[in-house]
Design a protein around this motif. Structure first.
Motif, PDB file in Angstrom:
ATOM      1  N   ALA A 231      26.398  64.698  63.983  1.00  0.00           N
ATOM      2  CA  ALA A 231      27.108  65.141  62.786  1.00  0.00           C
ATOM      3  C   ALA A 231      26.744  64.287  61.565  1.00  0.00           C
ATOM      4  O   ALA A 231      26.517  64.804  60.468  1.00  0.00           O
ATOM      5  CB  ALA A 231      28.614  65.082  63.030  1.00  0.00           C
ATOM      6  N   LYS A 232      26.652  62.987  61.762  1.00  0.00           N
ATOM      7  CA  LYS A 232      26.322  62.094  60.651  1.00  0.00           C
ATOM      8  C   LYS A 232      24.892  62.301  60.167  1.00  0.00           C
ATOM      9  O   LYS A 232      24.620  62.309  58.956  1.00  0.00           O
ATOM     10  CB  LYS A 232      26.570  60.643  61.072  1.00  0.00           C
ATOM     11  CG  LYS A 232      28.045  60.325  61.244  1.00  0.00           C
ATOM     12  CD  LYS A 232      28.290  59.008  61.931  1.00  0.00           C
ATOM     13  CE  LYS A 232      29.775  58.769  62.169  1.00  0.00           C
ATOM     14  NZ  LYS A 232      30.055  57.556  62.949  1.00  0.00           N
ATOM     15  N   LEU A 233      23.963  62.484  61.091  1.00  0.00           N
ATOM     16  CA  LEU A 233      22.576  62.742  60.687  1.00  0.00           C
ATOM     17  C   LEU A 233      22.456  64.102  60.016  1.00  0.00           C
ATOM     18  O   LEU A 233      21.711  64.264  59.037  1.00  0.00           O
ATOM     19  CB  LEU A 233      21.659  62.659  61.905  1.00  0.00           C
ATOM     20  CG  LEU A 233      21.483  61.261  62.499  1.00  0.00           C
ATOM     21  CD1 LEU A 233      20.702  61.327  63.814  1.00  0.00           C
ATOM     22  CD2 LEU A 233      20.773  60.339  61.517  1.00  0.00           C
ATOM     23  N   THR A 234      23.198  65.097  60.513  1.00  0.00           N
ATOM     24  CA  THR A 234      23.171  66.427  59.898  1.00  0.00           C
ATOM     25  C   THR A 234      23.690  66.366  58.476  1.00  0.00           C
ATOM     26  O   THR A 234      23.133  67.004  57.568  1.00  0.00           O
ATOM     27  CB  THR A 234      24.002  67.403  60.732  1.00  0.00           C
ATOM     28  OG1 THR A 234      23.444  67.528  62.045  1.00  0.00           O
ATOM     29  CG2 THR A 234      24.035  68.786  60.075  1.00  0.00           C
ATOM     30  N   SER A 235      24.751  65.601  58.267  1.00  0.00           N
ATOM     31  CA  SER A 235      25.322  65.515  56.922  1.00  0.00           C
ATOM     32  C   SER A 235      24.336  64.900  55.942  1.00  0.00           C
ATOM     33  O   SER A 235      24.279  65.299  54.766  1.00  0.00           O
ATOM     34  CB  SER A 235      26.602  64.686  56.952  1.00  0.00           C
ATOM     35  OG  SER A 235      26.344  63.312  57.178  1.00  0.00           O
TER      36      SER A 235
END
Length: 234
Positions: free
Chosen positions: A226-230
């Motif tokens: 999720a953090k990398l996607t954001s």
């Protein structure tokens, strides 16, 4: 999606679960990380299918790789991995046709030859192992997987680690965190120095239970993704 004149255009992120969408266990973790100008559209490989049709189309075959995912009613189902892979591409194409700027696969299983024409395709199996390897360095990694069969079938994606991972099994579905705690403790006792919860179905409660049980750093795969996607869609 295009926004209003003078305002930044909104981004559209699609997610594809191998179960049924939406995933109330995963989406809060994802949405807490996303930029505020992001809209989401969710799809699932098993959307619209009843248990009988799921059993017909995705029945587990002896000796073949399997995956596990969540249905809308909160129960879980074990699926033939090859059948899931075959059904994923049409769903990805549908999400791209709906205007998604990026599509995130909500499964840490290792797939091959998935593709999109224009949108970014985000596959956790390509993100999590390198991130774990970079963080762990020479330390021994312990991995908790949902099914015993996956300890073998999904092991190849962790070949980037400095040492082969140690594996234990705990199912994330059903609301019980005790199995995760026991698996975490077993991995610590076997020599693990950092743990990975290798299924998108593991949530913060599982991470907390594992940390309390073993006292080691515990990485939650869906939070890492999720953090990398954001960062990608910001």
């Amino acid at each position: 999606m295009n926004g209003h004149p003078g305002k930044s255009p909104r981004r559209l992120l699609g997610t594809l679960t191998i179960g049924q969408a939406p995933r109330p266990d995963i989406t809060p973790i994802l949405e807490s990380c996303l930029p505020p100008d992001t809209d989401c559209v969710h799809a699932g490989v098993l959307d619209g299918l009843d248990p009988r049709r799921i059993a017909q189309r995705f029945a587990v075959r002896d000796g073949q790789p399997v995956l596990v995912s969540r249905l809308l009613d909160g129960t879980h189902v074990t699926l033939d991995k090859a059948a899931v892979r075959q059904a994923m591409q049409p769903r990805l194409d549908e999400l791209e046709a709906r205007g998604c700027d990026a599509v995130l696969v909500l499964c840490t299983g290792e797939f091959h030859d998935l593709k999109l024409s224009h949108a970014w395709l985000i596959e956790p199996d390509r993100l999590v192992p390198p991130a774990v390897a970079a963080l762990a360095g020479p330390r021994q990694v312990g991995v908790i997987v949902p099914l015993a069969e996956q300890a073998v079938s999904e092991a190849g994606k962790f070949s980037v680690l400095a040492r082969p991972p140690l594996c234990e099994v705990a199912l994330p579905y059903g609301g019980d965190t005790d199995a995760v705690a026991r698996a975490a403790l077993a991995l610590r006792d076997r020599g693990a120095e950092i743990l990975v919860l290798d299924c998108m179905g593991f949530v913060r409660a599982h991470q907390q239970a594992a940390r309390q049980a073993c006292g080691l750093p515990v990485l939650l795969s869906n939070a890492v993704v999720a953090k990398l996607t954001s960062e990608l869609i910001a």
